[in-house]
Every structure is written in C-alpha cells, then in structure tokens.
Design an enzyme around this catalytic site. Structure first.
Site, mmCIF file in Angstrom:
data_model
loop_
_atom_site.group_PDB
_atom_site.id
_atom_site.type_symbol
_atom_site.label_atom_id
_atom_site.label_comp_id
_atom_site.label_asym_id
_atom_site.label_seq_id
_atom_site.Cartn_x
_atom_site.Cartn_y
_atom_site.Cartn_z
ATOM 1 N N ARG A 1 0.827 -1.204 0.000
ATOM 2 C CA ARG A 1 0.000 0.000 0.000
ATOM 3 C C ARG A 1 0.860 1.251 0.000
ATOM 4 N NH1 ARG A 1 -2.751 -4.115 1.738
ATOM 5 N NH2 ARG A 1 -5.025 -4.191 1.807
ATOM 6 N N SER B 1 -12.919 -9.259 1.977
ATOM 7 C CA SER B 1 -11.601 -9.311 1.329
ATOM 8 C C SER B 1 -11.002 -7.917 1.292
ATOM 9 C CB SER B 1 -11.722 -9.858 -0.099
ATOM 10 O OG SER B 1 -10.569 -9.498 -0.844
ATOM 11 N N SER C 1 -12.211 -7.387 7.426
ATOM 12 C CA SER C 1 -10.936 -7.546 6.711
ATOM 13 C C SER C 1 -9.985 -6.412 7.108
ATOM 14 C CB SER C 1 -11.166 -7.545 5.197
ATOM 15 O OG SER C 1 -11.429 -6.247 4.749
ATOM 16 N N ASP D 1 -4.341 -15.318 6.660
ATOM 17 C CA ASP D 1 -3.077 -15.802 6.084
ATOM 18 C C ASP D 1 -2.361 -16.805 6.981
ATOM 19 O OD1 ASP D 1 -3.299 -14.370 3.764
ATOM 20 O OD2 ASP D 1 -2.220 -12.627 4.532
ATOM 21 N N ARG E 1 -5.351 -23.654 -0.166
ATOM 22 C CA ARG E 1 -4.669 -23.929 1.103
ATOM 23 C C ARG E 1 -5.357 -25.006 1.927
ATOM 24 N NH1 ARG E 1 -2.415 -17.990 2.760
ATOM 25 N NH2 ARG E 1 -0.586 -18.115 1.411
#
Ligand code: S3P
Length: 432
Positions: free
Chosen positions: A26, A169, A195, A319, A350
């Site tokens: 970012r 998200s 998120s 994550d 995953r």
C-alpha cells in the site's frame, strides 16, 4: 533450493521480522499516487513487493530503495503514464487487485498480467464491481488475468456506488476504495467481516476523507485536493512473525522476543486463537507507528490444547492457517476450522495443499469443504512440496522443529516472496 529442518534445542533470543507485506504494497502504491516525495522506512523487499515496484516503474513512477528505505516520487493521481507493455504482477494478487483499482481511478489504459499461478486466481470479484463504477475492463476467458483496462477520457469520472462484498476481502475492498478516488461522488463498501483496514488508515493519513459506518462499512469521499505524500515507518509483519511464534510455542524450552510487530486488530486473529489454546504470549511496549499499533511479543513454549475457529476470527487470521495447522498438530485434542472456504483461493488451494503436505509428514489432518479437522499427535517428518505457496513452505519448516526425522522443503526459495530471511532468522534463534 531445499531447506532441511530437524528437531533440536529451544528457540531463544530476540528477533525482528520484516516490514509488513500489506503495508509495504500500500505504501508504495499510494505514494505513487501522491503529489511529491514519500519516504517509507522498514519497507519489505521481497518477491511480491518487487512486483509492485516494477509495475510502478512501468507507469512512469520513479523510486529507489536503500537499505530498507523506499523513496518514491509521486506523480499525483493523474500523472501516471500509460505503460508501453503489460504490467507483470508476477505472483502477487495484492499487486494486481490494488493496482487495477488505482489504474481505474487514473483513467489510463493498461494491461495487468502475472504468473501462471496468478492467472488462475479469481478476478471476477473485482471486475464485476469495477464495471458497476463504469470501468471498461476485460479479463481473460477464465475471468482472471490478464486484465485489460481500456481507459477513459479525463472528463469522465467513475460512477459512485454502494456495494456489498459477498466475501470479506481487503484486496477487493482496497481495489474499490482506490477506484473511488476517481469517482464523481462518495463510494460505500460493505463487508460481511472485518478484513484488514490498512487502506482506510493510510488513505486517511494522505488527506482523503474516509468514514466508517455500522457493521463493516467504509465510505471514501473522492478527494478535491492532491493526495499528501507519506512519511512512514512500517510495522513488522505479524504474518511473518506467525511462523516464529508457533515455532517457539511448540519447541520445548523456548522463549523469544519479537520486536516491533504490527498488532492491528484486523490482523491479530492468530494470537487470539493460540491464546485460546493455552499459548503463553505476552504483549509489551504497545505503541503507535504511523497510524498502526505496534508492540513486542514475548512467546514461551506452551502445552497447547485444541480449539475451534470460525466466523470473524477466520478473516482476522486469513493468512495464518498453514502455520496454525502446525500448532494444532502439536496440541492435545481435535481442532476444527470451519467457514474458511476462502482458503481455497489463496496462493494455493490452502485447504487441499496444507492437508496434503502435513499428511505427508505424518500429521492427522482431514480437509473439509470449508476448513480442516486436525488431531494433535507426533509429527513423523519427510519431504514436502510448497505448491508455489510461501506460507506452506515456512509452515512445513516449522513442523520440522518437532518432527522425529527431518522435514525437507523442496522449492524452498518460494519463501522469498514474503520473508526472504526466514531461514537465517530461525537459525539465529536456534543457535545455542
Ligand atoms: C491482503 C489481503 C488478504 C491476504 C493477502 C494480503 C492485503 O487477501 O490474504 O495476503 O494486503 O490486502 P484477501 O483480501 O483476498 O482475503
């Protein structure tokens, strides 16, 4: 490259993890949209952030990295140059999704592409809402990258909208919040879960009016003034710290101190899940670094017991499931992860990949449609494949710390995507 980890002594000492990956992406991208020079300290230099920086070069933005400091000359929102060739986002979904929103705001034409792995990842989640805002965008026939943004005339702003994301998200939210910078009126995004909110915080620091509403709702008011440049010191990446935290928790006799770790509450789900399992993790020296909470974590080896993870907690540790699965494998009892179907859309599937590789080293893990069932017990050891996924490579290496025979990670260079010094950092903590 192969990485071999075998069980041994405890982890002890102090470590500093790299700058946060989400913040680094970012900071680089937003600084490129600002008017003037930004300086970012503790910038993460890794495979995925190189993809972002090189894409910015393709847009005519000048930058340089020295030690861990990024200096970047922002051109202003309407100063980017249409790229001469497709921008290669390599393996980085954050790069392609956030860049798509930013390019849409600027109105220049550009093609965004990436690796074979990135081309398989879903882009309809940004293409559909961007089209609602009036962005002309054409994906590949499978709905993914390459994404062709056709550009628009300078006097044609994008349309405002009030949009509800079907899945929480930060990448999709951030894409749309960036596109909103080029809209004719405020854009509101609603999410079903919490998120990460780094985009909102950083755009706010650049002078953009960002308002939040009930639930998980955020509104961007298109700026009337140029975006202010950034002067930031980035927090350490809690998603990188996660591997060392679990490593210390599962290895008998360990006690480590991790300094300057980002503790934004939208990112600390792993700490909550581990503490519910009996983990001894103490937070000290909590402070603010450039609008983000940062603290030091003291982690001691702990006897873990099973837990259940679902709902908002999934989003707050999205994550961390590969390494969480390793913690669960070392815990007493049966751990259940549900409502985590989103894990199928990461650098790998995953759910399938974690289950397959942990089974290969003797862990009792059963993949479910939307999660896992993991029964704690001894880890045998063996050779694993990372499936092109940096977090699977590092998680399997952590499992090697308690395995009966070595864990060999094939293709371990994939770790350089997010934590290039993982091997050295772990080795330093294990040095007697
Ligand atoms: C990220 C958001 C998450 C995360 C990814 C980085 C970001 O993806 O998995 O590693 O920087 O915004 P989603 O937003 O798709 O869940």
């Amino acid at each position: 490259m192969q990485l071999t980890i075998q069980s041994g002594g405890p982890l002890r000492g102090v470590a500093v993890v790299p700058g946060d990956k989400s913040l680094s992406h970012r900071a680089a991208l937003f600084a490129a949209l600002a008017q003037g020079e930004s300086v970012i300290d503790r910038f993460l230099i890794s495979g995925v952030t190189r993809a972002m920086l090189d894409a910015l070069t393709g847009l005519g933005v000048a930058w340089q990295v020295q030690a861990q400091q990024l200096t970047i000359c922002g051109t202003g929102l309407y100063g980017w140059r249409p790229p001469a060739a497709p921008l290669d986002c390599r393996n980085s979904a954050t790069t392609i999704r956030l860049l798509a929103g930013a390019v849409a705001a600027t109105g220049i034409p550009a093609t965004l592409d990436g690796s074979a792995g990135l081309r398989r990842r879903p882009m309809n989640r940004i293409v559909d809402p961007l089209r609602r805002m009036g962005v002309e965008i054409t994906p590949a026939t499978n709905g993914g990258a390459p994404l062709l943004l056709h550009g628009r005339l300078p006097d044609q702003p994008l349309r405002a909208m009030d949009y509800s994301l079907p899945v929480a998200s930060a990448q999709v939210k951030s894409c749309l919040l960036l596109a909103a910078l080029g809209a004719d009126a405020p854009v509101t995004i609603r999410e079903p879960g919490p998120s990460r909110d780094h985009t909102e915080r950083m755009l706010g620091a650049m002078g953009v009016r960002v308002t939040t509403g009930p639930g998980h709702t955020v509104t961007i008011h298109p700026p009337t003034e140029p975006l202010l440049p950034l002067r930031l010191q980035l927090a350490g990446d809690i998603s990188a710290a996660a591997f060392l935290i679990v490593a210390a928790l599962i290895t008998p006799g360990s006690e480590i101190l991790l300094r300057d770790v980002g503790l934004n509450p939208t990112r600390t789900g792993l700490l909550d899940a581990l503490c519910a399992m009996g983990a001894d993790i103490q937070i000290a020296n909590l402070r603010d670094w450039s609008g983000e909470p940062v603290g030091d974590l003291r982690v001691r080896h702990s006897a873990l017991h099973a837990t259940q993870v679902s709902g908002d907690l999934v989003v707050r540790m999205i994550d961390e499931f590969p390494v969480f699965a390793v913690a669960a494998a070392c815990a007493e009892g049966v751990t259940l992860v549900r409502e985590a179907e989103e894990l199928r859309h990461k650098e790998s599937d995953r759910i399938a990949a974690v289950a397959h590789e942990l089974q290969a080293i003797g862990v009792a893990i059963e993949p479910l449609a939307d999660g896992f069932r993991i029964t704690g017990g001894p880890v045998a050891g063996g050779t694993v494949q990372p499936h092109g996924d940096h977090r699977i490579a590092m998680s399997c290496a952590v499992a090697g710390l308690v395995a009966r025979t070595p864990v060999v990670v094939d293709g371990a260079e994939i770790m350089h995507e997010s934590f290039p010094a993982f091997g050295e950092t772990l080795a330093a903590l294990r040095r007697p």
